[in-house]
Scaffold this motif. Sequence first.
Motif, PDB file in Angstrom:
ATOM      1  N   ALA A   1     -18.024 -11.592   0.400  1.00 34.95           N
ATOM      2  CA  ALA A   1     -18.451 -10.365  -0.291  1.00 34.95           C
ATOM      3  C   ALA A   1     -18.423 -10.579  -1.799  1.00 34.95           C
ATOM      4  O   ALA A   1     -19.339 -10.171  -2.522  1.00 34.95           O
TER       5      ALA A   1
ATOM      6  N   GLN B   1     -13.934 -11.336   2.702  1.00 34.61           N
ATOM      7  CA  GLN B   1     -13.776 -10.834   1.317  1.00 34.61           C
ATOM      8  C   GLN B   1     -14.350 -11.848   0.331  1.00 34.61           C
ATOM      9  O   GLN B   1     -14.985 -11.489  -0.659  1.00 34.61           O
TER      10      GLN B   1
ATOM     11  N   GLY C   1      -2.799   7.495  -4.820  1.00 41.96           N
ATOM     12  CA  GLY C   1      -1.731   6.755  -5.507  1.00 41.96           C
ATOM     13  C   GLY C   1      -1.305   5.537  -4.721  1.00 41.96           C
ATOM     14  O   GLY C   1      -0.112   5.340  -4.481  1.00 41.96           O
ATOM     15  N   ASN C   2      -2.272   4.739  -4.276  1.00 37.65           N
ATOM     16  CA  ASN C   2      -1.918   3.573  -3.449  1.00 37.65           C
ATOM     17  C   ASN C   2      -2.926   2.448  -3.653  1.00 37.65           C
ATOM     18  O   ASN C   2      -3.749   2.494  -4.554  1.00 37.65           O
ATOM     19  N   GLN C   3      -2.830   1.432  -2.765  1.00 36.72           N
ATOM     20  CA  GLN C   3      -3.705   0.257  -2.863  1.00 36.72           C
ATOM     21  C   GLN C   3      -5.193   0.610  -2.699  1.00 36.72           C
ATOM     22  O   GLN C   3      -6.045  -0.110  -3.172  1.00 36.72           O
TER      23      GLN C   3
ATOM     24  N   ASP D   1       1.721  -2.828  -9.378  1.00 39.84           N
ATOM     25  CA  ASP D   1       0.714  -2.789 -10.445  1.00 39.84           C
ATOM     26  C   ASP D   1       1.381  -2.896 -11.819  1.00 39.84           C
ATOM     27  O   ASP D   1       0.920  -3.626 -12.687  1.00 39.84           O
TER      28      ASP D   1
ATOM     29  N   PRO E   1       2.807   4.061  -1.553  1.00 40.10           N
ATOM     30  CA  PRO E   1       2.600   4.530  -2.924  1.00 40.10           C
ATOM     31  C   PRO E   1       3.584   3.958  -3.934  1.00 40.10           C
ATOM     32  O   PRO E   1       3.196   3.486  -4.989  1.00 40.10           O
TER      33      PRO E   1
ATOM     34  N   MET F   1       0.188   8.520 -12.439  1.00 41.53           N
ATOM     35  CA  MET F   1       0.837   8.224 -11.160  1.00 41.53           C
ATOM     36  C   MET F   1       1.940   7.206 -11.306  1.00 41.53           C
ATOM     37  O   MET F   1       2.957   7.306 -10.640  1.00 41.53           O
ATOM     38  N   ALA F   2       1.735   6.240 -12.189  1.00 39.00           N
ATOM     39  CA  ALA F   2       2.779   5.214 -12.385  1.00 39.00           C
ATOM     40  C   ALA F   2       4.028   5.864 -12.970  1.00 39.00           C
ATOM     41  O   ALA F   2       5.146   5.449 -12.692  1.00 39.00           O
TER      42      ALA F   2
ATOM     43  N   ARG G   1      -4.030   6.426 -13.476  1.00 43.10           N
ATOM     44  CA  ARG G   1      -3.077   5.340 -13.224  1.00 43.10           C
ATOM     45  C   ARG G   1      -1.772   5.573 -13.984  1.00 43.10           C
ATOM     46  O   ARG G   1      -0.690   5.467 -13.434  1.00 43.10           O
TER      47      ARG G   1
ATOM     48  N   MET H   1     -15.183  -5.948  -1.721  1.00 44.15           N
ATOM     49  CA  MET H   1     -14.230  -6.793  -0.998  1.00 44.15           C
ATOM     50  C   MET H   1     -13.340  -5.985  -0.069  1.00 44.15           C
ATOM     51  O   MET H   1     -12.896  -6.485   0.950  1.00 44.15           O
ATOM     52  N   ARG H   2     -13.026  -4.728  -0.488  1.00 40.07           N
ATOM     53  CA  ARG H   2     -12.121  -3.910   0.333  1.00 40.07           C
ATOM     54  C   ARG H   2     -12.779  -2.589   0.686  1.00 40.07           C
ATOM     55  O   ARG H   2     -12.938  -1.719  -0.157  1.00 40.07           O
TER      56      ARG H   2
ATOM     57  N   ARG I   1      -4.272  -9.405  -5.041  1.00 41.92           N
ATOM     58  CA  ARG I   1      -5.658  -9.242  -5.480  1.00 41.92           C
ATOM     59  C   ARG I   1      -6.575 -10.327  -4.927  1.00 41.92           C
ATOM     60  O   ARG I   1      -7.778 -10.211  -5.002  1.00 41.92           O
TER      61      ARG I   1
ATOM     62  N   VAL J   1      -5.956   4.190  -7.230  1.00 40.55           N
ATOM     63  CA  VAL J   1      -5.821   3.643  -8.594  1.00 40.55           C
ATOM     64  C   VAL J   1      -5.097   2.299  -8.654  1.00 40.55           C
ATOM     65  O   VAL J   1      -5.396   1.496  -9.529  1.00 40.55           O
ATOM     66  N   PHE J   2      -4.161   2.045  -7.728  1.00 39.48           N
ATOM     67  CA  PHE J   2      -3.417   0.788  -7.831  1.00 39.48           C
ATOM     68  C   PHE J   2      -4.133  -0.365  -7.138  1.00 39.48           C
ATOM     69  O   PHE J   2      -3.666  -1.498  -7.165  1.00 39.48           O
ATOM     70  N   GLY J   3      -5.265  -0.063  -6.515  1.00 40.26           N
ATOM     71  CA  GLY J   3      -6.093  -1.131  -5.959  1.00 40.26           C
ATOM     72  C   GLY J   3      -7.191  -1.518  -6.930  1.00 40.26           C
ATOM     73  O   GLY J   3      -7.771  -2.597  -6.826  1.00 40.26           O
ATOM     74  N   CYS J   4      -7.465  -0.628  -7.896  1.00 41.25           N
ATOM     75  CA  CYS J   4      -8.519  -0.885  -8.888  1.00 41.25           C
ATOM     76  C   CYS J   4      -8.113  -2.055  -9.775  1.00 41.25           C
ATOM     77  O   CYS J   4      -7.014  -2.080 -10.310  1.00 41.25           O
ATOM     78  N   MET J   5      -9.016  -3.025  -9.934  1.00 43.30           N
ATOM     79  CA  MET J   5      -8.698  -4.209 -10.740  1.00 43.30           C
ATOM     80  C   MET J   5      -9.304  -4.131 -12.141  1.00 43.30           C
ATOM     81  O   MET J   5      -9.340  -5.114 -12.861  1.00 43.30           O
ATOM     82  N   THR J   6      -9.833  -2.957 -12.495  1.00 42.95           N
ATOM     83  CA  THR J   6     -10.415  -2.754 -13.830  1.00 42.95           C
ATOM     84  C   THR J   6     -11.503  -3.786 -14.131  1.00 42.95           C
ATOM     85  O   THR J   6     -11.520  -4.406 -15.198  1.00 42.95           O
TER      86      THR J   6
ATOM     87  N   ALA K   1       2.948   0.232  -4.374  1.00 42.92           N
ATOM     88  CA  ALA K   1       1.649  -0.011  -5.018  1.00 42.92           C
ATOM     89  C   ALA K   1       1.772   0.216  -6.519  1.00 42.92           C
ATOM     90  O   ALA K   1       1.273  -0.565  -7.323  1.00 42.92           O
ATOM     91  N   ALA K   2       2.486   1.294  -6.902  1.00 45.73           N
ATOM     92  CA  ALA K   2       2.669   1.595  -8.321  1.00 45.73           C
ATOM     93  C   ALA K   2       3.540   0.540  -8.983  1.00 45.73           C
ATOM     94  O   ALA K   2       3.229   0.041 -10.060  1.00 45.73           O
TER      95      ALA K   2
ATOM     96  N   SER L   1       0.825  -1.201   0.000  1.00 44.52           N
ATOM     97  CA  SER L   1       0.000   0.000   0.000  1.00 44.52           C
ATOM     98  C   SER L   1       0.863   1.257   0.000  1.00 44.52           C
ATOM     99  O   SER L   1       0.375   2.342  -0.233  1.00 44.52           O
TER     100      SER L   1
END
Lengths: 246, 243
Positions: A115, A112, B203-205, A30, A23, B238-239, B235, B169-170, A105, B208-213, A26-27, A21
């Motif tokens: 959910a 979860q 800019g974290n989990q 991803d 930043p 920020m990336a 995304r 879920m989150r 993920r 945008v980086f938690g989004c799974m599209t 996380a980037a 988490s």
Amino acid sequence: MANNPSPAKVDLIASAVKGFSHPIWAARADRLQSASGVLLGLFIIMHLHFESSILLGKETFYRVVQLLEGGMFNSTGHGYPIVTKVFSVFILLVVITHAVVALRRFPAQIGQWHALRGHLKGIRHKDTHAWFWQLITGFILFFLVPVHLFTMILNPEIGPNLSAERVYLDNVWVLYALLLPAVVVHALIGLYRVAIKWGLVSQRKVLRQVVKVLIVYLLCLGIASLVAYILIGTELTIPVQPFSPH
Amino acid sequence: MTQGRTLTFNIFRYDPQEANDKPKMVQYQIAETPGMTVFIALNKLREEQDTSLQFDFVCRAGICGSCAMVINGFPTLACRTLTAKYPKGEITLMPLPGFELIGDLSVNTGKFMRELAERLQLWLHPKSDDIDVHRLEDPMDPEEAARLYELERCVECGVCVSACATKQMRDTFVGAVGMMKIARFEMDSRDGRTAEDFYHVIGNQDGVFGCMTLLGCQDNCPKDLPHMQQIAYLRRKMAMTLV
């Protein structure tokens, strides 16, 4: 409650999630997930095509294998199996990277998971259902891919007769029959998601059609090759002699 | 013309205020009229058959965002959903998941949106040298105004939150509505926050980086907001900054 993970386990999961988490991580995670996924997705499409050269005859497959194992650097025209070993180690490293970043993920807590199940039941949305299948196939691949890769690292005997021996006489067709649908579905849905995730493609409907066609095509190609190896396998005599072109 | 049909509504009923009440589905039948929307049908049902039925509405024109609910598995606005859309005449209504239930089809989206706005600071932060209220504002480039207006169309109905499996879920995930509003202020030339200030928030989990599209937001948004492009844009941006 019996279903709840122990406090120590929760801490572990929490700290792992927290690690990503930050930043920067996380980037990075991803990008790493997308990059390793694209690499593996493109690789599997090529892999399925190379192995399906058996459909054009034993000699064609033999030549493809010799070419990929670096036969042109050898005066006899035979490749080096070490090439397959080294490449398999590389792919294993990419798979591990992909699994580590993709696991964040995964619905790690029972709440979860509930959910997600409730959401899938209550809301009709195709892309979310597609992701669920990616989750399931990803879980299957997590266990099956290492088995396949370790075979290729330890004993990469690839050739029309040797591959057929592995597929038919050693009963590895069971593994391949499970791997094929899991990897094709996982890879193609994944490539679709990466393309829209980073905004590379805006024509989503067209892309969805292309992906559907590709899934059917790759499944047919894979099944046809697998059947071809099984048929060759039934005709083998023991001890199996490696194929040599006339 | 669909006039003359009898519609069957299966409606989720539960009042958390009543001690002995249990969640249940209740069936109602109603005669369809020309141009009927789910919202009109619900009002008729409450008037003629069951005065205890709870659901939210204000404007009946898709502007207020109050009447969002799950209609036959699709989260959307009841006032913008024609009953003629359903050839079988069977309509199942559920409250939006992911929000506090007030009763039956009524959920507390307001509380959620307020908490989100406070957490992400979703209001204009003027530049520090721009606090004199008597000074005339600088004119805004019409193109910029149009871009802002496009994102300002969000009615905070909560559909994107309910349609998002990631959000379900989150709990801490900001969802499409949060990112849409952040993008809106990021584009605004009057806002004094830097790119880094915004990255700090999403800019974290949880952003945008938690989004799974999964794109439940894009496919269900009743205002057709460009969630897919917007989140992809944030995304990428920020990336590239956070190398």
